[in-house]
Each structure stands twice: as structure tokens, then as C-alpha cells.
Design an enzyme around this catalytic site. Structure first.
Site, PDB file in Angstrom:
ATOM      1  CE  LYS A   1      14.257 -10.790 -11.030  1.00 54.86           C
ATOM      2  NZ  LYS A   1      14.847 -10.112  -9.893  1.00 54.86           N
TER       3      LYS A   1
ATOM      4  CB  CYS B   1      -0.874   0.027   1.235  1.00 57.85           C
ATOM      5  SG  CYS B   1      -1.786  -1.490   1.502  1.00 57.85           S
TER       6      CYS B   1
ATOM      7  CD1 TRP C   1      -0.879  -5.465  -3.960  1.00 55.92           C
ATOM      8  CD2 TRP C   1      -0.193  -6.379  -2.040  1.00 55.92           C
ATOM      9  NE1 TRP C   1      -0.275  -6.664  -4.256  1.00 55.92           N
ATOM     10  CE2 TRP C   1       0.144  -7.239  -3.091  1.00 55.92           C
ATOM     11  CE3 TRP C   1       0.131  -6.748  -0.741  1.00 55.92           C
ATOM     12  CZ2 TRP C   1       0.795  -8.450  -2.891  1.00 55.92           C
ATOM     13  CZ3 TRP C   1       0.786  -7.951  -0.539  1.00 55.92           C
ATOM     14  CH2 TRP C   1       1.111  -8.790  -1.604  1.00 55.92           C
TER      15      TRP C   1
ATOM     16  CG  ASN D   1       0.492   1.843   3.888  1.00 51.82           C
ATOM     17  OD1 ASN D   1      -0.610   1.856   3.362  1.00 51.82           O
ATOM     18  ND2 ASN D   1       1.559   2.418   3.361  1.00 51.82           N
ATOM     19  N   GLY D   2      -0.164  -1.610   6.630  1.00 53.30           N
ATOM     20  CA  GLY D   2       0.274  -2.575   7.637  1.00 53.30           C
ATOM     21  C   GLY D   2      -0.860  -3.478   8.069  1.00 53.30           C
TER      22      GLY D   2
ATOM     23  NE  ARG E   1       4.537   1.465  -1.078  1.00 50.56           N
ATOM     24  CZ  ARG E   1       5.399   1.415  -0.067  1.00 50.56           C
ATOM     25  NH1 ARG E   1       6.538   2.047  -0.155  1.00 50.56           N
ATOM     26  NH2 ARG E   1       5.123   0.736   1.018  1.00 50.56           N
TER      27      ARG E   1
ATOM     28  CE  LYS F   1      11.683  -2.511  -6.058  1.00 53.02           C
ATOM     29  NZ  LYS F   1      12.448  -3.465  -6.861  1.00 53.02           N
TER      30      LYS F   1
ATOM     31  CD  GLU G   1      17.505 -12.844  -9.157  1.00 49.52           C
ATOM     32  OE1 GLU G   1      16.959 -13.439  -8.220  1.00 49.52           O
ATOM     33  OE2 GLU G   1      17.113 -11.746  -9.587  1.00 49.52           O
TER      34      GLU G   1
ATOM     35  CG  HIS H   1      20.136 -36.948  -8.952  1.00 53.86           C
ATOM     36  ND1 HIS H   1      20.562 -38.231  -8.731  1.00 53.86           N
ATOM     37  CD2 HIS H   1      21.251 -36.222  -9.190  1.00 53.86           C
ATOM     38  CE1 HIS H   1      21.883 -38.282  -8.799  1.00 53.86           C
ATOM     39  NE2 HIS H   1      22.330 -37.061  -9.091  1.00 53.86           N
TER      40      HIS H   1
ATOM     41  CD  GLU I   1      10.325 -11.015 -10.034  1.00 56.85           C
ATOM     42  OE1 GLU I   1      11.541 -10.945  -9.933  1.00 56.85           O
ATOM     43  OE2 GLU I   1       9.549 -10.489  -9.221  1.00 56.85           O
TER      44      GLU I   1
HETATM   45  C1  F6R Z   1      12.205 -10.333  -7.103  1.00 54.51           C
HETATM   46  C2  F6R Z   1      12.067  -9.431  -5.976  1.00 54.51           C
HETATM   47  C3  F6R Z   1      11.720  -9.998  -4.643  1.00 54.51           C
HETATM   48  C4  F6R Z   1      12.523  -9.277  -3.547  1.00 54.51           C
HETATM   49  C5  F6R Z   1      12.063  -9.762  -2.161  1.00 54.51           C
HETATM   50  C6  F6R Z   1      12.879  -9.127  -1.049  1.00 54.51           C
HETATM   51  O1  F6R Z   1      12.583  -9.654  -8.248  1.00 54.51           O
HETATM   52  O2  F6R Z   1      12.214  -8.242  -6.110  1.00 54.51           O
HETATM   53  O3  F6R Z   1      11.954 -11.362  -4.612  1.00 54.51           O
HETATM   54  O4  F6R Z   1      13.876  -9.541  -3.740  1.00 54.51           O
HETATM   55  O5  F6R Z   1      10.715  -9.454  -1.974  1.00 54.51           O
HETATM   56  O6  F6R Z   1      12.770  -7.743  -1.047  1.00 54.51           O
HETATM   57  P1  F6R Z   1      13.815  -6.835  -0.292  1.00 54.51           P
HETATM   58  O7  F6R Z   1      15.129  -7.023  -0.923  1.00 54.51           O
HETATM   59  O8  F6R Z   1      13.281  -5.453  -0.428  1.00 54.51           O
HETATM   60  O9  F6R Z   1      13.824  -7.299   1.147  1.00 54.51           O
END
Ligand code: F6R
Length: 594
Positions: A472, A2, A71, A97-98, A27, A589, A468, A491, A475
Site C-alpha cells: 500500500k 480502459c 490505458w 477494451n482488451g 480505472r 483498478k 500488504e 539474514h 503504490e
Molecule cells: C493493490 C491492488 C492490486 C489488486 C490486484 C488484484 O492495492 O489493488 O494489487 O489487489 O490488482 O486485483 P483483483 O482483486 O481485482 O483481482
């Protein structure tokens, strides 16, 4: 997650709030709304959907206003569940928020007192509690309300009769924008930058009263205090796309600069860090998502350069694990510094008696208050939901830290340390070479965009890079992908390999190279198309269906280069599929819920 914006001053609140919310839309959100105090009434407009669905022209002129993007956590996305919430008399409005942990008991009590609720949210209890506590003094009612609620929150409230914004925070960020005859408040700085660069970061337990020419802050002990005004160095344009089609592409292209600045920035960090105070016999990395993958790369770096045995734990798991007898240095990685699981892990590591060090990209973020020491990555604001340049800068910090620790532990000579640092300084150029090849990398993605399943395999320090790469792609392209150590495919996952299952194989010339050649041969024999990303090699050219060879680099430094190629592969695959690249579905985010 949010977003919150508040404004008090002479400008049209509707315009300021809506523009501010747009700056926060990275966000992630599912509904939006604003409330304005105008002519002794509260005007309210809120809707499920996009910020653009709000009608700005209908928002009246007023002195103050609050806005929110939601959100969903408690209660599905809907008009009713959107913020702001107003009390039964229509005099008070709040955004939150929260999560309020004790909302059900409070709600029951309020319903018994005759309050009517209009939403399924936990947040709505706040406005009814305010109404219950109000007897002419809004600040007193606000303070009383805040003491009743447990959980994580950033709250912003207005009353129709009082010309002020009231704010409080606990484990959820809130920043005040200090203007000239106007003031703002927001959950995140980009919402303020158009109006001011001078900010005050609120801390847990703070309550603030903001008028157009004054800011008063009380700490958790109800003492009137000063919070330092800091200057944000980013421009509003820094938070814009700067000519790129997506923030993610812009941020991928910012990596040479980000690496360079992280290397420069380290000098101040290391001057302030006293490594001799840490237990350097063992290191534990804790993080979520992409940050966890950076930590996983860090494990290989630390073991190689500083000869320190390391472990990696996901933040969400760490708290539930059994404490050990050793007291490793705990390094917490978080781009946002607001990921609740990582913050909770930091607290647990402190409780276990470990030294704690956070690596984050956001100045004064919540995690910085939970740890013994902080190092900042110099990536600048990252708007795309998918983390790119922040992963890169986290890994750069880990190289630098490993070198310092190697020296501290007497396992690294000054000469070797200088060689490692020189290698790092050469990386920005090499990343640029890859970026200049973007069209070539784009070509690799034509077949990938048609696949339903894709494997990423790597070995040694590039195994986490395979993880990673898969994350990527999942997502942003919404294609199922799995990262594996190359030796593990036989395996089990071999059963899935067909001509429709492309495999992206990372092959660099370290001690695993011969084995990797064997693994690629095995994959090709199952008819899976193989795309190799790695070091130039004749044998690889023969085995692979397609390839991209990275600029020459020692294997220990290959992860950053390989990862940039994988970022571009994900980006262009998602691009071909017309995905919402900067705001992938169901993602946000910063994840401020557990
Ligand atoms: C993937 C991504 C998420 C963040 C995760 C941790 O591209 O962005 O997997 O890496 O939510 O977020 P932070 O680093 O802000 O704690």
C-alpha cells in the site's frame, strides 16, 4: 484499465458520454475520446491526456455515440493511439477494451487490401475489418468481424447510416443500461447509474444490437436469447466521494459497515454452498496483489480454525507451475473479478480437476463464469485504485468460510464456532475506534514521509499484513517499502538499516510475541526508528520510538485491525507528499491484461 461508454437516445450524446467516462476514470487512463453519429457523418474527437481536455461544446447533437478512456498496452499514449478509431471512409467508429491476439496477421492482410492504419494499436484492425466486411448490413459485418478476432475484447461500434450500437464481449466486461426510450452500454456500471439502475450483463461470446427502444442479444452460437435484467443496488452517490477528500479515505472509513454487511450477507452464500461436495483436505489460494495478501492471511486462518493445510500462489505463476497429484479446493480471490491472470488461473485449476470457488466483489464479473461456486464480498463499489475495504471483506469471508469448513470437517465444535463468529461481530466497533484515532495515526507519518526506504515486519498471521502494508505504501506514497517476516531481517536486510530507515513492526501477543520483542530490540540497536503497531505492552512502549496500540482482540483476529492502521499510515504519508492517491501513477483498478 480502459473504459467504454455508449449512448443511444434523445439526450446530447456528448454530455452523456463525457459524464460517463468521468465516472470510469478511477480505472486509470492516459487518453480519451468520443465519436458521435450525426447527420449521416461520424464526428470524432480524441486526445492524449485527461477527459476534461475534450471539448464538450464541439460535440454535435446526434442520436448515438461512443466514448473511451485508454490505458496503453499496444502503442504508447498519444492522440493517434487514442480511441475511437474510424475506418478509411469515415463511416464506422469503434472502441475496444482488451487485446487482439491475432492482430498482426489481420493487419498485414488489411494493408495488402489497401487499408491505411493511423495508429500502432491492435484495436484499429477491428474498424478496418468492419469496413472490409460491410456491404449494407452493419450487424452482419459486425458478426463476421467478431468471428475473425482472437483474444480478449469488449467492442462497441457505430455506423453513420444505422441507428444502433453494436456490442460484443469476450473476457472483458460489458454491461447494458436499460433506459426508457434510451439505452446505454458501458464497461463498468458506475458509468450508467446516473441514467438507469436496470442492467443486462453480457456474457462471453454475446453480440448485442441496441437501439433507443430495443435490445437484441445473440449468444456465441448466434441464437437470439434473453439476458435477465437486474437491478443495481448502488446509488450514483455511492460511487462518489461523499465528503471525503479521497475515495481511498472514504473506503477506509466504510470498513465497519462493509464488515457488518459481509457477515450478514454470508447467510445466503452459505445456504447456497454445499461444502460436503468439496475436497477439504487441502486448500489452495490463488490471487494477485492485495487479494493475494488476503489469501495469505486466509492460509493462517484456515490452518488454525479448520485445520486444513493451505498454500498460496500468485495467479500469474500458477499456470506455469507443475500440477500435483492432489486436488485441492482452489479459492480464487479477486475484488474486480476481471483480473485476467486470476481468470486464467481459474481455468487452469478447473483443467487440473480441482473444485473452484471465487470470492469477488463484483456481481456477474467474468470470474464468476469460470468457477464452480461464487461468494460475494459486500464491500460496495471500490473506486480508489488501492484496495482497502475489499481486502478487509475478503478476509472476513475467509474467517466465515473457515468456520463453516471446521464444522464440516468435525474439527470445530458449535461452541467454538459461535465464539469465532461473535469475535467477528465485534470487529466493526473496534475498527471504528481506530478510525476515530486518525489524527494520532497521522502524526506517526511525519517522519515516514521523509524516508526513502521503509521496512514492514510481522510474524505469523501478521506477516502477510506486513506485505500488504508495504504494498500500500509503495503504490500510493511512491516510497520504496519491503515487507518481511521479522526473523528474516538479520539474514540480509540488516545491511540496509540506518537511522534513515524506519521500520514498522507489527507485534501482537501470540506465540511469537517474545521473539518479536527480541527482533525489535535488534532493529533499534541498528539505530532504525521503530514504529510499533500492535497490542498494548509496557516493554513495547520502551523499545519503540513511536507506537499505536490496537483495541484488544484475540491474535487470530488482529490482522484486520492492524491493517486498518497501516492503511491510514499509507494514506497520510501519501497525503503529506501530495500524491495522486486515488489514481497512483502507472496503476489501474482492474488489470485485464496478463
Ligand atoms: C493493490 C491492488 C492490486 C489488486 C490486484 C488484484 O492495492 O489493488 O494489487 O489487489 O490488482 O486485483 P483483483 O482483486 O481485482 O483481482
Amino acid at each position: 484499465m480502459c473504459g467504454i461508454v455508449g449512448y443511444i437516445g434523445p439526450k446530447k450524446p456528448g454530455e452523456v458520454l463525457i459524464n460517463g467516462l468521468k465516472r470510469l476514470d478511477y480505472r486509470g487512463y492516459d487518453s480519451a475520446g468520443v465519436a458521435v453519429s450525426s447527420e449521416n457523418e461520424i464526428y470524432l474527437q480524441k486526445k492524449k491526456g485527461r477527459i476534461g481536455d475534450l471539448s464538450e461544446k464541439d460535440i454535435p447533437i446526434g442520436k448515438s455515440g461512443i466514448g473511451h478512456t485508454r490505458w496503453a498496452t499496444h502503442g504508447r499514449p498519444s492522440d493517434h493511439n487514442a480511441h475511437p478509431f474510424i475506418d478509411c471512409r469515415g463511416e464506422i467508429a469503434i472502441v475496444h477494451n482488451g487485446i487482439i491476439d491475432n492482430f498482426s496477421s489481420i493487419k498485414e492482410e488489411l494493408i495488402n487490401n489497401g487499408h491505411e492504419f493511423t495508429s500502432e494499436t491492435d484495436s484499429e484492425v477491428i474498424v478496418h475489418l468492419l469496413e472490409e466486411n460491410y456491404d449494407g448490413d452493419f450487424l452482419e459485418a459486425f458478426k463476421k468481424t467478431v468471428t475473425r478476432i482472437n483474444g480478449s475484447y469488449a467492442i462497441l461500434a457505430i455506423h453513420k447510416d444505422s441507428n444502433e450500437l453494436l456490442v460484443s464481449r469476450n473476457q472483458s466486461p460489458m454491461v447494458i443500461g436499460v433506459g426508457d426510450q434510451e439505452n446505454l452500454v458501458a464497461s463498468d456500471a458506475p458509468a450508467l447509474l446516473e441514467h438507469t439502475k436496470n442492467v443486462k450483463y453480457l456474457q462471453d461470446g454475446d453480440i448485442a444490437r441496441i437501439t433507443e427502444d430495443n435490445i437484441e442479444i445473440w449468444n456465441e452460437n448466434d441464437e437470439l436469447i434473453e439476458r435477465e435484467t437486474k437491478k443495481i443496488e448502488w446509488d450514483a452517490e455511492d460511487a462518489e466521494k461523499g465528503g471525503y477528500e479521497h475515495f481511498m479515505l472514504k473506503e477506509i472509513f466504510e470498513q465497519p459497515k462493509a464488515i457488518h454487511e459481509s457477515i450478514l450477507g454470508r447467510l445466503t452464500d452459505f445456504n447456497e454452498l454445499d461444502l460436503s461436495q468439496y475436497n477439504l483436505d487441502a486448500v489452495q489460494f490463488i490471487a494477485c496483489g492485495t487479494s493475494a495478501h488476503a489469501g495469505f492471511v486466509g492460509k493462517y486462518i484456515f490452518e488454525k480454525i479448520a485445520k486444513i493445510p493451505c498454500t498460496l500462489e500468485f495467479s500469474s505463476e500458477y499456470r506455469h507451475s507443475s500440477p500435483s497429484d492432489s486436488y485441492p479446493l482452489t479459492i480464487l480471490l479477486s475484488q474486480s473479478g476481471e483480473t485476467l491472470d486470476t481468470i486464467a488461473a481459474a481455468r487452469e485449476a478447473n483443467r487440473r480437476g480441482n473444485d473452484t470457488l471465487a470470492i469477488t466483489n463484483v456481481l456477474d464479473s467474468s470470474i464468476t463464469r469460470e468457477v464452480d461456486d461464487v461468494m460475494y464480498t459486500q464491500a460496495g463499489p471500490e473506486i480508489g485504485v488501492a484496495a482497502t475495504k475489499t481486502f478487509t471483506t475478503q478476509v472476513v469471508m475467509l474467517y466465515l468460510l473457515a468456520v463453516e469448513m471446521g464444522i464440516e470437517r468435525n474439527v470445530l465444535s458449535k461452541d467454538q464456532a459461535d465464539k469465532y463468529r461473535d469475535e467477528l461481530r465485534r470487529l466493526p466497533r473496534k475498527v471504528e475506534t481506530i478510525l476515530n484515532d486518525k489524527e494520532k495515526i497521522k502524526e506517526l507519518t511525519e517522519s515516514l514521509s521523509k524516508a526513502d526506504d521503509i521496512f514492514f515486519v510481522g510474524r505469523n498471521i501478521n506477516y502477510p499484513v506486513a506485505l500488504e502494508g508495504a504494498l500500500k505504501l509503495k503504490e500510493i506514497a511512491y516510497i520504496h517499502a519491503a515487507g518481511y517476516p521479522a526473523g528474516e531481517l538479520k539474514h540480509g536486510p540488516f545491511a540496509l538499516l540506518t537511522e534513515n530507515t524506519p521500520v514498522i513492526a507489527i507485534a501482537v501477543k501470540d506465540q511469537t510475541f517474545e521473539k518479536m520483542l527480541g527482533n525489535i530490540g535488534e532493529i533499534a540497536a541498528r539505530d532504525s526508528p521503530v514504529i510499533v503497531v500492535g497490542d498494548q505492552d509496557k516493554e513495547l512502549e520502551k523499545l519503540a520510538d513511536e507506537n499505536y496500540f490496537i483495541p484488544e482482540v484475540p491474535p487470530l483476529f488482529s490482522p484486520l485491525l492492524v491493517n486498518v492502521v497501516l492503511q491510514l499510515i499509507s494514506y497520510y504519508t501519501a497525503y503529506r507528499l501530495d500524491r495522486d492517491i486515488d489514481k497512483p501513477r502507472n496503476l489501474a483498478k482492474s488489470v485485464t491484461v496478463e
